[in-house]
Design an enzyme around this catalytic site. Structure first.
Site, PDB file in Angstrom:
ATOM      1  NE  ARG A 153      -9.988   2.392   7.308  1.00  0.00           N
ATOM      2  CZ  ARG A 153     -10.478   3.602   7.470  1.00  0.00           C
ATOM      3  NH1 ARG A 153      -9.759   4.518   8.130  1.00  0.00           N
ATOM      4  NH2 ARG A 153     -11.664   3.924   6.999  1.00  0.00           N
TER       5      ARG A 153
ATOM      6  CD  GLU B 156      -8.219   2.111  15.489  1.00  0.00           C
ATOM      7  OE1 GLU B 156      -7.187   2.478  14.909  1.00  0.00           O
ATOM      8  OE2 GLU B 156      -9.368   2.403  15.104  1.00  0.00           O
TER       9      GLU B 156
ATOM     10  CG  HIS C 196      -9.415   5.879  14.559  1.00  0.00           C
ATOM     11  ND1 HIS C 196      -9.591   4.663  13.949  1.00  0.00           N
ATOM     12  CD2 HIS C 196      -9.671   6.801  13.602  1.00  0.00           C
ATOM     13  CE1 HIS C 196      -9.937   4.840  12.686  1.00  0.00           C
ATOM     14  NE2 HIS C 196      -9.998   6.130  12.453  1.00  0.00           N
TER      15      HIS C 196
END
Length: 337
Positions: A248, A276, A295
């Site tokens: 994370r 993000e 990601h």
């Protein structure tokens, strides 16, 4: 006696975000159920009450909204949710738990591709690929990149530090067992005896930072772990060491990381950031010793079928009254956030 009428099942996810989740084999796996949404639904609040009232089981995924009190009021029969993502926190609510609805997570299936990405990043880091790229850009193709291994007496391979013995962390440690590497783990909840049997040494974060050639993050994001990779941790890292984050973004103090990278002593391979996505002017996108991917370490494309298979298996187990293998309890929900 189980009802002769198959239980009503709905698919709550955004097909645009997971177009490959349900193939023919997965659709066949839904045969024991009465499929109330033949196509996935990202906005279940738009379904008529006559449909919502019949839903007993849900297979959810990316794009599923929070199952809050107004929606649950319209779904009085709901008993179980099989989530095809890892994080259940975004879709559960206090009302969800108070109604006794059960939920499972596909974190175990998603751990495999994330661990494989982390392994690739570690192998890349050990080849000094980021430094070699910059050397190539600056000097053109060399006959031989001046690769130098750190001086680590008594060790013929690099030292890899794993932060967090999560599902992904454990899977990665198993993958690393096939390579000539020393593996350290920092996790206050890990079983030291079990790790010793696997030739993994349990250390604190400070020692891990100082000894590791690559540090790979696999801890959950909680109040305890937020920002734990701070300026002090980064300053302890070895010259030329690489930080890999597939966990994370919030685990890392990003300002401190940018400062550390600008100092030129460390490298970073990041699949997750905070925020993000990153703003276009983020230094992480242009620093020569950083590599950022958007990601993508988790399940994608055909890999998402593993998530669906796990969810369908859990749903069938629930329907048959068998123990769930991947249930998330309320007290653990934060660790799947």
């Amino acid at each position: 006696m189980r009802s002769a009428t198959p239980p009503g099942l709905a698919l709550f996810y955004d097909r645009g975000r997971a177009p490959d989740l349900m193939g023919d084999a997965q659709r066949d796996g839904l045969a024991p159920f009465r499929l109330l949404t033949h196509e996935p639904v990202a906005a279940p609040t738009n379904l008529p009450d006559s449909v919502l009232a019949e839903i007993e089981l849900v297979i959810s995924g990316w794009g599923c909204p929070c199952l809050d009190e107004p929606l649950l009021e319209r779904m009085p029969k709901l008993r179980f949710v099989a989530h095809t993502g890892s994080a259940v926190k975004p879709i559960v609510s206090p009302s969800f738990w108070s109604r006794g609805i059960r939920i499972s997570s596909a974190a175990a299936a998603n751990a495999r591709p994330v661990a494989e990405y982390a392994l690739a990043a570690i192998l890349w880091a050990n080849k000094q690929v980021l430094a070699a790229r910059e050397f190539y850009r600056d000097k053109g193709r060399p006959q031989r990149y001046p690769w130098t291994a750190p001086d680590t007496p008594g060790n013929c391979g690099p030292t890899i530090g794993i932060v967090g013995a999560s599902r992904t962390g454990r899977h990665l440690m198993n993958l690393l067992s096939h390579f000539d590497m020393t593996v350290l783990l920092a996790d206050p909840y890990a079983d030291a005896a079990a790790l010793s049997d696997a030739n993994i040494r349990l250390v604190d974060r400070e020692e891990l930072a100082a000894l590791s050639d690559v540090v790979s993050l696999h801890a959950p994001l909680t109040d305890e772990t937020r920002g734990m990779i701070d300026a002090a941790f980064l300053a302890r890292m070895k010259q030329g060491a690489t930080l890999v984050n597939t966990g994370r973004g919030g685990l890392v103090d990003q300002d401190a990381l940018v400062t550390g990278l600008r100092g030129g002593g460390i490298f970073a391979i990041l699949d997750v950031t905070e925020p993000e996505p990153l703003p276009p002017d983020s230094p992480l996108l242009s620093l020569p010793n950083a590599f950022v991917s958007p990601h993508v370490a988790g399940a994608a494309g055909y890999e998402t079928r593993r998530l669906a298979n796990l969810a369908i298996s859990e749903t069938l187990r629930f329907h048959l009254g068998e123990p769930l293998l991947h249930e998330v309890l309320q007290r653990h929900a934060e660790r799947f956030g």
